[in-house]
Design a protein around this motif. Structure first.
Motif, PDB file in Angstrom:
ATOM      1  N   ILE A 119      -0.422  -1.215 -51.919  1.00  0.00           N
ATOM      2  CA  ILE A 119      -0.044  -1.723 -53.235  1.00  0.00           C
ATOM      3  C   ILE A 119      -0.552  -0.775 -54.311  1.00  0.00           C
ATOM      4  O   ILE A 119      -1.508  -0.018 -54.102  1.00  0.00           O
ATOM      5  N   LEU A 120       0.102  -0.827 -55.452  1.00  0.00           N
ATOM      6  CA  LEU A 120      -0.349  -0.081 -56.631  1.00  0.00           C
ATOM      7  C   LEU A 120      -0.952  -1.086 -57.605  1.00  0.00           C
ATOM      8  O   LEU A 120      -0.271  -1.993 -58.071  1.00  0.00           O
ATOM      9  N   GLU A 121      -2.240  -0.927 -57.890  1.00  0.00           N
ATOM     10  CA  GLU A 121      -2.898  -1.807 -58.845  1.00  0.00           C
ATOM     11  C   GLU A 121      -2.637  -1.268 -60.248  1.00  0.00           C
ATOM     12  O   GLU A 121      -3.294  -0.340 -60.717  1.00  0.00           O
ATOM     13  N   SER A 122      -1.679  -1.878 -60.913  1.00  0.00           N
ATOM     14  CA  SER A 122      -1.338  -1.505 -62.287  1.00  0.00           C
ATOM     15  C   SER A 122      -1.399  -2.754 -63.151  1.00  0.00           C
ATOM     16  O   SER A 122      -1.264  -3.869 -62.642  1.00  0.00           O
ATOM     17  N   PRO A 123      -1.611  -2.603 -64.469  1.00  0.00           N
ATOM     18  CA  PRO A 123      -1.815  -3.771 -65.331  1.00  0.00           C
ATOM     19  C   PRO A 123      -0.611  -4.692 -65.411  1.00  0.00           C
ATOM     20  O   PRO A 123       0.533  -4.245 -65.443  1.00  0.00           O
ATOM     21  N   ALA A 124      -0.909  -5.981 -65.443  1.00  0.00           N
ATOM     22  CA  ALA A 124       0.155  -6.977 -65.562  1.00  0.00           C
ATOM     23  C   ALA A 124       0.689  -7.048 -66.988  1.00  0.00           C
ATOM     24  O   ALA A 124       1.871  -7.300 -67.208  1.00  0.00           O
ATOM     25  N   LEU A 125      -0.201  -6.816 -67.972  1.00  0.00           N
ATOM     26  CA  LEU A 125       0.185  -6.870 -69.385  1.00  0.00           C
ATOM     27  C   LEU A 125       0.362  -5.465 -69.940  1.00  0.00           C
ATOM     28  O   LEU A 125      -0.137  -4.491 -69.367  1.00  0.00           O
ATOM     29  N   PRO A 126       1.065  -5.333 -71.054  1.00  0.00           N
ATOM     30  CA  PRO A 126       1.203  -4.015 -71.678  1.00  0.00           C
ATOM     31  C   PRO A 126      -0.154  -3.435 -72.056  1.00  0.00           C
ATOM     32  O   PRO A 126      -1.098  -4.155 -72.363  1.00  0.00           O
ATOM     33  N   VAL A 127      -0.247  -2.112 -72.024  1.00  0.00           N
ATOM     34  CA  VAL A 127      -1.464  -1.403 -72.405  1.00  0.00           C
ATOM     35  C   VAL A 127      -1.296  -0.895 -73.826  1.00  0.00           C
ATOM     36  O   VAL A 127      -0.240  -0.365 -74.189  1.00  0.00           O
ATOM     37  N   LEU A 128      -2.328  -1.076 -74.645  1.00  0.00           N
ATOM     38  CA  LEU A 128      -2.271  -0.659 -76.036  1.00  0.00           C
ATOM     39  C   LEU A 128      -2.282   0.860 -76.133  1.00  0.00           C
ATOM     40  O   LEU A 128      -3.074   1.534 -75.478  1.00  0.00           O
ATOM     41  N   GLU A 129      -1.389   1.395 -76.943  1.00  0.00           N
ATOM     42  CA  GLU A 129      -1.300   2.844 -77.104  1.00  0.00           C
ATOM     43  C   GLU A 129      -2.641   3.409 -77.573  1.00  0.00           C
ATOM     44  O   GLU A 129      -3.282   2.881 -78.471  1.00  0.00           O
ATOM     45  N   GLY A 130      -3.074   4.495 -76.928  1.00  0.00           N
ATOM     46  CA  GLY A 130      -4.346   5.121 -77.266  1.00  0.00           C
ATOM     47  C   GLY A 130      -5.486   4.693 -76.372  1.00  0.00           C
ATOM     48  O   GLY A 130      -6.546   5.332 -76.358  1.00  0.00           O
ATOM     49  N   ALA A 131      -5.309   3.601 -75.618  1.00  0.00           N
ATOM     50  CA  ALA A 131      -6.354   3.124 -74.709  1.00  0.00           C
ATOM     51  C   ALA A 131      -6.299   3.898 -73.392  1.00  0.00           C
ATOM     52  O   ALA A 131      -5.343   4.619 -73.109  1.00  0.00           O
ATOM     53  N   ALA A 132      -7.343   3.744 -72.591  1.00  0.00           N
ATOM     54  CA  ALA A 132      -7.387   4.389 -71.280  1.00  0.00           C
ATOM     55  C   ALA A 132      -6.921   3.413 -70.211  1.00  0.00           C
ATOM     56  O   ALA A 132      -7.129   2.206 -70.318  1.00  0.00           O
ATOM     57  N   ALA A 133      -6.283   3.935 -69.186  1.00  0.00           N
ATOM     58  CA  ALA A 133      -5.816   3.102 -68.074  1.00  0.00           C
ATOM     59  C   ALA A 133      -6.005   3.855 -66.764  1.00  0.00           C
ATOM     60  O   ALA A 133      -5.728   5.051 -66.685  1.00  0.00           O
ATOM     61  N   THR A 134      -6.493   3.137 -65.765  1.00  0.00           N
ATOM     62  CA  THR A 134      -6.667   3.722 -64.437  1.00  0.00           C
ATOM     63  C   THR A 134      -5.872   2.907 -63.438  1.00  0.00           C
ATOM     64  O   THR A 134      -6.043   1.694 -63.338  1.00  0.00           O
ATOM     65  N   LEU A 135      -5.015   3.577 -62.691  1.00  0.00           N
ATOM     66  CA  LEU A 135      -4.203   2.937 -61.650  1.00  0.00           C
ATOM     67  C   LEU A 135      -4.793   3.300 -60.286  1.00  0.00           C
ATOM     68  O   LEU A 135      -5.234   4.436 -60.075  1.00  0.00           O
ATOM     69  N   TYR A 136      -4.783   2.305 -59.377  1.00  0.00           N
ATOM     70  CA  TYR A 136      -5.360   2.514 -58.043  1.00  0.00           C
ATOM     71  C   TYR A 136      -4.291   2.319 -56.978  1.00  0.00           C
ATOM     72  O   TYR A 136      -3.489   1.398 -57.051  1.00  0.00           O
ATOM     73  N   CYS A 137      -4.346   3.176 -55.980  1.00  0.00           N
ATOM     74  CA  CYS A 137      -3.481   3.039 -54.810  1.00  0.00           C
ATOM     75  C   CYS A 137      -4.343   2.466 -53.698  1.00  0.00           C
ATOM     76  O   CYS A 137      -5.310   3.104 -53.257  1.00  0.00           O
ATOM     77  N   LYS A 138      -4.034   1.250 -53.260  1.00  0.00           N
ATOM     78  CA  LYS A 138      -4.883   0.544 -52.303  1.00  0.00           C
ATOM     79  C   LYS A 138      -4.126   0.233 -51.018  1.00  0.00           C
ATOM     80  O   LYS A 138      -2.972  -0.183 -51.050  1.00  0.00           O
ATOM     81  N   ALA A 139      -4.842   0.412 -49.904  1.00  0.00           N
ATOM     82  CA  ALA A 139      -4.296   0.042 -48.598  1.00  0.00           C
ATOM     83  C   ALA A 139      -4.847  -1.319 -48.203  1.00  0.00           C
ATOM     84  O   ALA A 139      -5.939  -1.717 -48.634  1.00  0.00           O
ATOM     85  N   GLU A 140      -4.081  -2.045 -47.413  1.00  0.00           N
ATOM     86  CA  GLU A 140      -4.522  -3.377 -46.994  1.00  0.00           C
ATOM     87  C   GLU A 140      -5.774  -3.304 -46.137  1.00  0.00           C
ATOM     88  O   GLU A 140      -6.626  -4.183 -46.180  1.00  0.00           O
ATOM     89  N   THR A 141      -5.889  -2.243 -45.376  1.00  0.00           N
ATOM     90  CA  THR A 141      -7.097  -2.006 -44.571  1.00  0.00           C
ATOM     91  C   THR A 141      -7.764  -0.742 -45.078  1.00  0.00           C
ATOM     92  O   THR A 141      -7.113   0.167 -45.608  1.00  0.00           O
ATOM     93  N   ASN A 142      -9.093  -0.690 -44.929  1.00  0.00           N
ATOM     94  CA  ASN A 142      -9.837   0.470 -45.415  1.00  0.00           C
ATOM     95  C   ASN A 142      -9.380   1.748 -44.717  1.00  0.00           C
ATOM     96  O   ASN A 142      -9.213   1.797 -43.503  1.00  0.00           O
ATOM     97  N   THR A 143      -9.171   2.754 -45.517  1.00  0.00           N
ATOM     98  CA  THR A 143      -8.741   4.045 -44.970  1.00  0.00           C
ATOM     99  C   THR A 143      -9.636   5.148 -45.518  1.00  0.00           C
ATOM    100  O   THR A 143     -10.264   4.995 -46.570  1.00  0.00           O
ATOM    101  N   SER A 144      -9.703   6.232 -44.828  1.00  0.00           N
ATOM    102  CA  SER A 144     -10.506   7.374 -45.275  1.00  0.00           C
ATOM    103  C   SER A 144      -9.792   8.664 -44.886  1.00  0.00           C
ATOM    104  O   SER A 144      -8.951   8.694 -43.984  1.00  0.00           O
ATOM    105  N   ASP A 145     -10.171   9.727 -45.590  1.00  0.00           N
ATOM    106  CA  ASP A 145      -9.580  11.042 -45.338  1.00  0.00           C
ATOM    107  C   ASP A 145      -8.056  11.004 -45.429  1.00  0.00           C
ATOM    108  O   ASP A 145      -7.343  11.526 -44.569  1.00  0.00           O
ATOM    109  N   HIS A 146      -7.575  10.369 -46.506  1.00  0.00           N
ATOM    110  CA  HIS A 146      -6.129  10.303 -46.723  1.00  0.00           C
ATOM    111  C   HIS A 146      -5.773  10.972 -48.050  1.00  0.00           C
ATOM    112  O   HIS A 146      -6.621  11.149 -48.928  1.00  0.00           O
ATOM    113  N   THR A 147      -4.530  11.311 -48.185  1.00  0.00           N
ATOM    114  CA  THR A 147      -4.014  11.878 -49.424  1.00  0.00           C
ATOM    115  C   THR A 147      -3.161  10.828 -50.132  1.00  0.00           C
ATOM    116  O   THR A 147      -2.352  10.145 -49.493  1.00  0.00           O
TER     117      THR A 147
END
Length: 248
Positions: free
Chosen positions: A104-132
């Protein structure tokens, strides 16, 4: 998730955790926040068959006040959610996706205010390591890294679009729309119009005060002129009488 959500309406549907995608069985909290009064509002959603149902009518349960909890979400819970008052007033709407995908891509449900910072996360259902991790915007790769996160330091309207992500050997997420809200700014001509308006009003005030004096001065001048003319006529008549007497 580092971001500043922004709601354009007085009554706002808040999603916790603040993201638009969830794995199956994840818990989702939906609450109606009203700056005036949060009572009397209910969370509603559009069902897959096109119907509209409030919380606790076959999905979710009301925990307290205007908060609705989906304890174990399913893909059938995917849809559009909003708050609605007893009078029929509606809040902002939020698209929520419950997926069977492994990413899944963890992105905000609500609009982000212009000028603010935003961080998006790419998450796997199970823990993974050494991935691109690859992040996509509107179908194009914009960043590849091994951290699984993408930060936008200062969000602008150009960052608005459809985002997805993928993990090497782990699959790809569904798409989520990142919305950007521009704060209201008064017109650049507004500040300059205020002094102009004040100057006009000041001029009108001076005219209103000075007009009676000006008219009085003009009237006195006309009266004096008429008196002088009358005096001149009188003097001229006297001289004519004297001349006639001498002639006689």
């Amino acid at each position: 998730m580092l971001l500043t959500p922004f709601c354009l309406t007085l009554t706002c549907l808040q999603v916790l955790p603040n993201r638009s995608q969830f794995f199956r069985y994840n818990s989702v909290s939906l609450s109606c926040e009203d700056e005036r009064n949060s009572t009397g509002w209910k969370v509603k959603r559009k069902t897959p068959d096109g119907g509209i149902r409030p919380c606790s009518s076959g999905w979710g349960y009301v925990s307290s006040g205007s908060t609705c909890i989906i304890a174990n979400s399913y893909p059938t819970d995917t849809g559009v959610y909003w708050c609605e008052s007893e009078k029929g007033e509606q809040s902002n709407s939020v698209n929520i996706t419950i997926t069977d995908r492994t990413v899944i891509l963890e992105s905000p449900a609500l609009p982000v205010l212009e000028g603010a910072a935003a961080t998006l996360y790419c998450k796997a259902e199970t823990n993974t390591s050494d991935h691109t991790y690859d992040f996509f915007k509107d179908g194009h790769v914009i960043i590849t890294n091994s951290s699984g996160e993408m930060t936008i330091d200062s969000v602008s309207k150009s960052n608005e679009g459809l985002y997805t992500c993928s993990i090497s050997g782990g699959g790809e997420s569904a798409g989520s729309w990142l919305a950007v809200s521009v704060p209201f700014e008064p017109s650049s001509s507004a500040p300059s119009s205020a002094p102009t308006m004040c100057s006009v009003l000041r001029l009108l005030c001076h005219l209103a005060v000075g007009m009676p004096y000006m008219f009085s001065t003009i009237l006195l001048g006309l009266i004096c002129r008429d008196r002088k003319r009358a005096q001149m006529v009188t003097d001229q008549g006297g001289r004519d009488d004297v001349i006639m007497e001498i002639l006689v």
